[in-house]
Design a protein around this motif. Structure first.
Motif, PDB file in Angstrom:
ATOM      1  N   GLU A 144       0.836  -1.187   0.000  1.00 53.58           N
ATOM      2  CA  GLU A 144       0.000   0.000   0.000  1.00 53.58           C
ATOM      3  C   GLU A 144       0.876   1.242   0.000  1.00 53.58           C
ATOM      4  N   THR A 145       0.384   2.272  -0.661  1.00 50.37           N
ATOM      5  CA  THR A 145       1.111   3.538  -0.688  1.00 50.37           C
ATOM      6  C   THR A 145       0.983   4.208   0.667  1.00 50.37           C
ATOM      7  N   GLU A 146       2.113   4.600   1.227  1.00 47.02           N
ATOM      8  CA  GLU A 146       2.127   5.279   2.514  1.00 47.02           C
ATOM      9  C   GLU A 146       2.431   6.770   2.365  1.00 47.02           C
ATOM     10  N   CYS A 149       7.238  11.270  -1.688  1.00 45.04           N
ATOM     11  CA  CYS A 149       8.284  12.276  -1.499  1.00 45.04           C
ATOM     12  C   CYS A 149       8.381  13.036  -2.823  1.00 45.04           C
ATOM     13  N   ARG A 150       7.880  14.253  -2.816  1.00 39.08           N
ATOM     14  CA  ARG A 150       7.837  15.024  -4.054  1.00 39.08           C
ATOM     15  C   ARG A 150       9.230  15.485  -4.443  1.00 39.08           C
ATOM     16  N   ARG A 151       9.494  15.369  -5.764  1.00 41.38           N
ATOM     17  CA  ARG A 151      10.757  15.816  -6.333  1.00 41.38           C
ATOM     18  C   ARG A 151      11.958  15.297  -5.515  1.00 41.38           C
ATOM     19  N   ALA A 152      11.905  14.023  -5.191  1.00 40.43           N
ATOM     20  CA  ALA A 152      12.909  13.429  -4.302  1.00 40.43           C
ATOM     21  C   ALA A 152      14.197  13.029  -5.001  1.00 40.43           C
ATOM     22  N   GLN A 153      14.121  12.735  -6.296  1.00 40.31           N
ATOM     23  CA  GLN A 153      15.286  12.259  -7.025  1.00 40.31           C
ATOM     24  C   GLN A 153      15.459  13.074  -8.305  1.00 40.31           C
ATOM     25  N   PHE A 154      16.695  13.355  -8.644  1.00 39.96           N
ATOM     26  CA  PHE A 154      16.990  14.042  -9.896  1.00 39.96           C
ATOM     27  C   PHE A 154      17.559  12.999 -10.842  1.00 39.96           C
ATOM     28  N   ILE A 155      16.757  12.598 -11.825  1.00 41.15           N
ATOM     29  CA  ILE A 155      17.101  11.497 -12.712  1.00 41.15           C
ATOM     30  C   ILE A 155      17.063  11.984 -14.154  1.00 41.15           C
ATOM     31  N   ASP A 156      18.167  11.840 -14.827  1.00 38.24           N
ATOM     32  CA  ASP A 156      18.244  12.123 -16.251  1.00 38.24           C
ATOM     33  C   ASP A 156      17.688  13.514 -16.598  1.00 38.24           C
ATOM     34  N   GLY A 157      18.091  14.489 -15.805  1.00 41.79           N
ATOM     35  CA  GLY A 157      17.737  15.875 -16.095  1.00 41.79           C
ATOM     36  C   GLY A 157      16.382  16.340 -15.618  1.00 41.79           C
ATOM     37  N   ARG A 158      15.692  15.512 -14.812  1.00 38.46           N
ATOM     38  CA  ARG A 158      14.381  15.944 -14.312  1.00 38.46           C
ATOM     39  C   ARG A 158      14.146  15.399 -12.905  1.00 38.46           C
ATOM     40  N   TRP A 159      13.258  16.065 -12.194  1.00 34.95           N
ATOM     41  CA  TRP A 159      12.900  15.641 -10.845  1.00 34.95           C
ATOM     42  C   TRP A 159      11.818  14.570 -10.910  1.00 34.95           C
ATOM     43  N   VAL A 160      11.947  13.577 -10.051  1.00 39.97           N
ATOM     44  CA  VAL A 160      11.007  12.452 -10.014  1.00 39.97           C
ATOM     45  C   VAL A 160      10.490  12.295  -8.588  1.00 39.97           C
ATOM     46  N   ASP A 161       9.180  12.082  -8.458  1.00 45.30           N
ATOM     47  CA  ASP A 161       8.592  11.796  -7.155  1.00 45.30           C
ATOM     48  C   ASP A 161       8.882  10.345  -6.780  1.00 45.30           C
ATOM     49  N   LEU A 162       9.008  10.108  -5.487  1.00 44.56           N
ATOM     50  CA  LEU A 162       9.281   8.783  -4.966  1.00 44.56           C
ATOM     51  C   LEU A 162       8.063   8.322  -4.165  1.00 44.56           C
ATOM     52  N   VAL A 163       7.481   7.188  -4.545  1.00 42.13           N
ATOM     53  CA  VAL A 163       6.319   6.633  -3.847  1.00 42.13           C
ATOM     54  C   VAL A 163       6.821   5.653  -2.790  1.00 42.13           C
ATOM     55  N   LEU A 164       6.387   5.863  -1.562  1.00 44.32           N
ATOM     56  CA  LEU A 164       6.752   4.987  -0.450  1.00 44.32           C
ATOM     57  C   LEU A 164       5.617   3.986  -0.257  1.00 44.32           C
ATOM     58  N   MET A 165       5.952   2.715  -0.275  1.00 46.95           N
ATOM     59  CA  MET A 165       4.953   1.660  -0.133  1.00 46.95           C
ATOM     60  C   MET A 165       5.416   0.677   0.924  1.00 46.95           C
ATOM     61  N   ALA A 166       4.469  -0.041   1.512  1.00 44.32           N
ATOM     62  CA  ALA A 166       4.819  -1.071   2.480  1.00 44.32           C
ATOM     63  C   ALA A 166       3.721  -2.112   2.537  1.00 44.32           C
ATOM     64  N   ARG A 167       4.118  -3.258   3.051  1.00 38.17           N
ATOM     65  CA  ARG A 167       3.169  -4.353   3.283  1.00 38.17           C
ATOM     66  C   ARG A 167       3.430  -4.901   4.669  1.00 38.17           C
ATOM     67  N   LEU A 168       2.341  -5.162   5.394  1.00 40.31           N
ATOM     68  CA  LEU A 168       2.444  -5.746   6.729  1.00 40.31           C
ATOM     69  C   LEU A 168       2.211  -7.248   6.627  1.00 40.31           C
ATOM     70  N   HIS A 169       2.805  -7.983   7.549  1.00 36.18           N
ATOM     71  CA  HIS A 169       2.582  -9.424   7.606  1.00 36.18           C
ATOM     72  C   HIS A 169       1.079  -9.667   7.692  1.00 36.18           C
ATOM     73  N   PRO A 170       0.534 -10.549   6.860  1.00 34.13           N
ATOM     74  CA  PRO A 170      -0.922 -10.730   6.812  1.00 34.13           C
ATOM     75  C   PRO A 170      -1.565 -11.050   8.161  1.00 34.13           C
ATOM     76  N   SER A 171      -0.898 -11.791   9.013  1.00 36.07           N
ATOM     77  CA  SER A 171      -1.522 -12.152  10.289  1.00 36.07           C
ATOM     78  C   SER A 171      -1.210 -11.156  11.398  1.00 36.07           C
ATOM     79  N   ARG A 172      -0.440 -10.119  11.086  1.00 31.45           N
ATOM     80  CA  ARG A 172      -0.041  -9.146  12.112  1.00 31.45           C
ATOM     81  C   ARG A 172      -0.523  -7.732  11.805  1.00 31.45           C
ATOM     82  N   GLU A 173      -1.458  -7.598  10.902  1.00 33.32           N
ATOM     83  CA  GLU A 173      -1.891  -6.266  10.492  1.00 33.32           C
ATOM     84  C   GLU A 173      -2.630  -5.525  11.595  1.00 33.32           C
ATOM     85  N   GLY A 174      -3.297  -6.223  12.480  1.00 30.59           N
ATOM     86  CA  GLY A 174      -4.064  -5.562  13.538  1.00 30.59           C
ATOM     87  C   GLY A 174      -3.182  -5.178  14.661  1.00 30.59           C
TER      88      GLY A 174
END
Length: 174
Positions: A144-146, A149-174
């Protein structure tokens, strides 16, 4: 060795290093996840063969189930035994090999390893916002997207946003 229907995750071997080094020097592929810098042979060897014997990381070679050749790799790093968390990354090396299900199965095998062998509760990753294929793959695997980070990386002459994602252990989500 972790084995699925299409792929297997194995140790990285010395015979894999030439291919790994070539991928590290691939300007087009670098645009998917990092700023390009020419790799240094010794630094790459130390990284892939874990010369420092760092217990906070595990790297797997990604291979087709019935073949020895390298298709890609999975990296698990920042393994934190106290907080039961880590960061994961995946690469299918050649563009022609992408879209065949190898990445999805490799990610499933790696997540199973994280849950059942490393006893982790949370796996995080980051992905460039314009890497739609990777975001689809990660979302399909329960990440899931958490945040962004806007304009976090400068790649090939342009700024790129970085999407932070994570997954919790299925039986430990609560």
């Amino acid at each position: 060795m972790l084995v699925g229907n299409l792929v297997k995750l194995t140790p990285i071997l010395p015979t894999d290093f030439g291919v790994l080094f070539g991928w590290a020097d691939d300007l087009e592929a670098a645009r998917l996840n990092e700023a390009y810098r020419p790799p240094v042979w010794k630094g790459q060897e130390d990284l892939w063969f874990n010369r420092a014997q760092d217990p906070t990381r595990v790297f797997f070679a990604l291979r087709r189930r019935e073949e020895a050749g390298l298709v890609g790799y999975v990296q698990i790093w920042n393994i934190d035994a106290v907080h039961r968390s880590a960061t994961i990354g995946l690469r299918v090396g050649e563009a022609a090999e992408r879209g065949k299900g190898y990445g999805g199965e490799a990610l499933r095998l790696a997540l199973d390893f994280c849950w059942n062998h490393l006893n982790l509760s949370r796996i995080a990753l980051n992905v460039f916002a314009d890497n739609a294929a990777a975001i689809r793959l990660y979302t399909a695997q329960g990440f899931e997207t958490e945040g962004v980070c806007r304009r976090a990386q400068f790649i090939d002459g342009r700024w790129v946003d970085l999407v932070l994602m994570a997954r919790l252990h299925p039986s430990r989500e609560g």
